[in-house]
Each structure stands twice: as structure tokens, then as C-alpha cells.
Design an enzyme around this catalytic site. Sequence first.
Site, PDB file in Angstrom:
ATOM      1  N   ARG A  76      59.622  10.217  66.046  1.00  0.00           N
ATOM      2  CA  ARG A  76      60.886   9.627  66.492  1.00  0.00           C
ATOM      3  C   ARG A  76      61.587  10.502  67.531  1.00  0.00           C
ATOM      4  NH1 ARG A  76      61.954   5.496  62.923  1.00  0.00           N
ATOM      5  NH2 ARG A  76      61.210   6.016  60.853  1.00  0.00           N
TER       6      ARG A  76
ATOM      7  N   GLU B 286      44.041  14.771  66.807  1.00  0.00           N
ATOM      8  CA  GLU B 286      43.100  14.780  65.676  1.00  0.00           C
ATOM      9  C   GLU B 286      42.630  13.384  65.273  1.00  0.00           C
ATOM     10  OE1 GLU B 286      46.314  15.435  65.577  1.00  0.00           O
ATOM     11  OE2 GLU B 286      47.263  14.890  63.669  1.00  0.00           O
TER      12      GLU B 286
ATOM     13  N   GLY C 224      54.651  20.595  65.509  1.00  0.00           N
ATOM     14  CA  GLY C 224      54.214  21.932  65.938  1.00  0.00           C
ATOM     15  C   GLY C 224      54.565  22.182  67.396  1.00  0.00           C
TER      16      GLY C 224
ATOM     17  N   CYS D  91      52.510  17.699  67.522  1.00  0.00           N
ATOM     18  CA  CYS D  91      53.696  16.908  67.186  1.00  0.00           C
ATOM     19  C   CYS D  91      54.852  17.824  66.761  1.00  0.00           C
ATOM     20  CB  CYS D  91      53.355  15.840  66.162  1.00  0.00           C
ATOM     21  SG  CYS D  91      54.440  14.414  66.313  1.00  0.00           S
TER      22      CYS D  91
ATOM     23  N   LYS E 291      16.732   2.548  32.927  1.00  0.00           N
ATOM     24  CA  LYS E 291      17.643   2.180  31.841  1.00  0.00           C
ATOM     25  C   LYS E 291      18.953   1.586  32.403  1.00  0.00           C
ATOM     26  CE  LYS E 291      20.249   4.473  28.179  1.00  0.00           C
ATOM     27  NZ  LYS E 291      20.601   5.807  27.671  1.00  0.00           N
TER      28      LYS E 291
ATOM     29  N   ILE F 208      33.624   7.386  51.759  1.00  0.00           N
ATOM     30  CA  ILE F 208      32.508   8.103  52.401  1.00  0.00           C
ATOM     31  C   ILE F 208      31.203   7.316  52.234  1.00  0.00           C
ATOM     32  CG2 ILE F 208      31.176  10.258  52.412  1.00  0.00           C
ATOM     33  CD1 ILE F 208      34.030  10.639  53.378  1.00  0.00           C
TER      34      ILE F 208
ATOM     35  N   HIS G 286      48.920  13.002  68.596  1.00  0.00           N
ATOM     36  CA  HIS G 286      48.017  13.497  67.546  1.00  0.00           C
ATOM     37  C   HIS G 286      46.564  13.394  68.008  1.00  0.00           C
ATOM     38  CE1 HIS G 286      50.893  13.773  64.147  1.00  0.00           C
ATOM     39  NE2 HIS G 286      51.564  12.929  64.889  1.00  0.00           N
TER      40      HIS G 286
HETATM   41  N1  GLN Z   1      59.357  14.848  62.781  1.00  0.00           N
HETATM   42  C1  GLN Z   1      58.986  14.794  64.140  1.00  0.00           C
HETATM   43  C2  GLN Z   1      59.386  13.495  64.807  1.00  0.00           C
HETATM   44  O1  GLN Z   1      59.624  12.512  64.154  1.00  0.00           O
HETATM   45  C3  GLN Z   1      57.490  15.063  64.310  1.00  0.00           C
HETATM   46  C4  GLN Z   1      56.628  14.026  63.688  1.00  0.00           C
HETATM   47  C5  GLN Z   1      55.197  14.459  63.494  1.00  0.00           C
HETATM   48  O2  GLN Z   1      54.892  15.649  63.465  1.00  0.00           O
HETATM   49  N2  GLN Z   1      54.313  13.498  63.294  1.00  0.00           N
HETATM   50  O3  GLN Z   1      59.461  13.434  66.007  1.00  0.00           O
END
Ligand code: GLN
Length: 535
Positions: free
Chosen positions: A464, A511, A385, A383, A225, A20, A509
Amino acid sequence: MTSKYIFVTGGVASSLGKGIIAASLAKLLQARGYTVTIQKLDPYINVDPGTLNPYEHGECYVTEDGAETDLDLGHYERFLNTPTSQSNNVTTGRIYQHVIEKERKGDFLGKTVQVVPHITDEIKRRIKLLGETGQYEIIITEIGGTVGDIESLPYIEAVRQLNWEMKEEDCVFIHLTLLPYLSSTKELKTKPTQHSVKMLLESGVQADILVCRSEHAITKEQKRKIALFCNVQQDAVIEALDVSTIYDVPMMMLKEKLDKIVLRKLKLSTKNEPELEEWTSFLTKYKNPKNEVRIGLVGKYVELPDAYKSILEAFIHAGAKNECKVDLKLIHSELITDENVDQKLSEMDGILVAPGFGDRGIEGKITAIKYARENNVPFFGICLGMQMAVIEFARNVIGWKDAHSSEMDPKSKHAVIDMMADQKDITMKGGTMRLGSYTCEVKKDSKAYKAYEKTKISERHRHRYEFNSKYQADFEKNGLVVTGINPETKLAEIIEIKSHPYFVGVQFHPEYKSTVLNPHPLFVKFIKATMEKKK
Ligand code: GLN
């Protein structure tokens, strides 16, 4: 252009926040008009953190070019709003791998290969690589670990040599330390800092600037100091107090003149005052929200929030954009059952189901998704999720009770999530997933398009397995549609449920690409949907 180098080391204790401090200094230098980048040197033997459990190391951050890196690189991107790459993260594993490969090729024929000079030379080469791109006036190199660690020694030796090779004004050493506070005597203690600076000196490196983490203000006398005994200039002892948000640190460092002192040592101009309007406007919005929503983050690593670092930060950026405080509740997916899901999720204005690997906690994720789908609660799946949302829909809407991902159940008759074709022959685990940035075409009639406001996007990946397009027609007939697709491979990247107020799952992703100045559109829209739901 010759680049100038800033080396950041840490002493006294770990986790003081070198990343940071480095990112904040970089922000200030960038705001003064300098081109700057940050590099992290990690002293562990893994080639990259991709194979590490998040409990060990927090989130694994992924760059545009597909490097699996330390989460500090996420901070660098979020602060600077510029992408990093493979060259921005170097590990001991990578250094040794390279040197050993060269040895096997015969590049050192006849010679004994040693830590000094071969390992240190390779470290120096990696540090200088970023400078050689000609893109940066200033490079900040953060050395992971704490001074005195056995693993850090070759790095300290390498930067000592670089300092010796460079002109005096081309490099500066910043040492981050801690001043512990003794409540019984009500005083800050400087001795650990003195010792740590001395230990650095034993390796031939004299710190130029000391940034001292402290829970209490450091008096002028104490600064004098520390300066005297650590052999640094008096104004080069900088106080770093605890702040409520990491995004305040650049402002605090500005007040402490860290950027000016660095530029003075580097003999660079301080004429341009830093332009930080956008940054301060973000801070104002973040600290003065007009609304508040509660969002449940359902994941299995909730004991260690660092495992979801980029998601937590993306909510901060997108929350500020909406002038809305996001009260994020981390909910353990292993503890969600059919019986308690109502009670666990009924107070949530939105539900995000997190990425992950393996089968621990996935049934809880599926139950949470069912709850969000049936109760019209805004849902965002990232992902794993997203993959779980597909499975939930297959089981509970289409009626394929055995639907699964072949990651968890290789024998499932309805593998609605399946291994990508090009993954099937891969046996090595490290760095072999689908990684980094890929383009995606967004369908116009979709929530995703409303967020991005364009049809061609690019997002980062780390997986994957994929949505099994064999079943696409069955899903679409039943109301779950693919609204984002990779134009080359045809892989499904975004799924949505049309009849739901906000149900979006993404294979990538988002994020990783959210920054203070560019909050991610999908997070911005998701928060908007939760605000609407609350109304
Ligand atoms: N395990 C899942 C895959 O490999 C999702 C990976 C993840 O959430 N980054 O496709």
C-alpha cells in the site's frame, strides 16, 4: 478439446505434501508434452489468504493477475514454469460470497438456497472454468484439508458429481495417505490408509491411485495388501519416501510410474517419454555446488520459514544457477540491536531484508541495513525491506532523524515512504492493495540492468505504501538513486546505492517469479555479489 481431470485428496494426516505431489505429477505430464495446470480448492471461509497472518497460513502468494493465493500455487509455478491465475485458487469464502451475491440479486427467486445443489454447483463451475479456457489437456485439482473434515465435504460431493457426469476415462482420483512406522515392532501400518480410503468411499468416491507417504520402503506384499483392501489395482499403490529436496519428487514419482498409471486410466498415450534434461541438470548443479555462501534473511516471521517460502525457493534456484550452496540463516529482526548487530551479522556474506507489514521488528531491520551499507555487505531489500533501506538512508546519511513510513508513523515530518495516492480512500482491507503484475523501466546504468539485461521488465506487487518521490532529488544528491520506475504512475520500483558493491532494494516481489528453469536474475546477481564478497 475436452480436458481430463485429476482430483487429489489427502487422508490420515495433514501436511503430507499434496501440493508437491500434484506439482510433481503435473511436471511429468508436462514433460511428456501435455498441457497441464493445477488448481487448489481451499476449505476455509476467508475469501482469500490475503488477510491471514503468515503464522496461520505461511506465505501469501501473488499471481500475475493480482490474486492473493495459497502458497501451493507458488510450487505449481516453480515446477511448471507457467503462470497461474485467480481461477487456480478457490476458497469456500469465495464460493459462498458468489452464491450469496446471486441470492441477493434474485437469481434463485422462490428457491431455498442450499449446500447441495447451490454450493456444490458453484464448486463444479469453478473446477470446470479452467477446462473451458481450452488451454489445458489435463487439469489437476487439489482439494485442501483431510478427508473426513467437515469443511471438505461439499468439495468431495462436487467432485463425486463431476466424476458421475464425466466419462470413465476423463477423470481419475489420487488419494495421498501416510503409512505410520511403529519402531517397537519395526513395521509399517496400513490400517489408517484403509480407513481413510473407506471414508472417502462413504462419500461416493473410490480412489484410483494411492500415493503412500512413508519413512521406509513399502514391500510388494504390503502394497498388495493395501491394493486388495482399498480396492485399487496392484500397481496403483505408489510409494512416496522422504527425500532431501522437493525437486526430487518428480523423479521419484517417475520411478514409481505415477504418470503412466494416471495416463493409462485417462486413456492417454504414454508414447512420448518425459523430457526432463533441464530439470535433472538443475538437480545435478544443486546437489554438487562448487562454492558456498552464507546469507542472512532478516525478518520477523522466522519461526515459521513457510512465511518466506518463495524467497527460500528463489535462493535454491539462483544458488544452483551459480553452482553455489546458499546457507541461509533466518535472523529474527526483533532481536537485532545496535549493540549486537556486529556479532549477529559479521559472518554473513550477504543480507536480505524481508517483506512485511506493521511495525514489529522494523528497527532491527533498519539496524541490519545500516550494517550492510556501512560494511559493504551485499544487500537485497524486498518490499518492506526496500522501504526500510530508504528510511535508514534518510536517517543516517541525509540526517532526517525522524524519517519514517506513514504506515508506522503517520505523523512523521519526513514520510519518505508514504501511502500511495489511490490507496487513501480505501477502507476495505481484503484484496485492495496494489496487487499483481506491473511494468517497470530499468535505467541502463544500474545493477538492476546488469541483472535483467533489458530495460522493460514486469514484476508482481503487494503493498500500500511507496517511495515518496517528493524527496527523490534529496536522495539522489546523497547517493541513493532510483533505477527502476513505473512508466505510467512514476512510482519508484528499484533503488540502489551507487558507491556500494551491491545494494539493491525493490518495491516488488521478485521471488514470486523465480522458477526452477528460470531463476530470478536479481537473486542470481545477489548471490554472485555475495560470492565475490566472500573472495
Ligand atoms: N507494508 C508495506 C506496504 O504495504 C510493505 C508490504 C510488503 O512488504 N509486502 O507497503
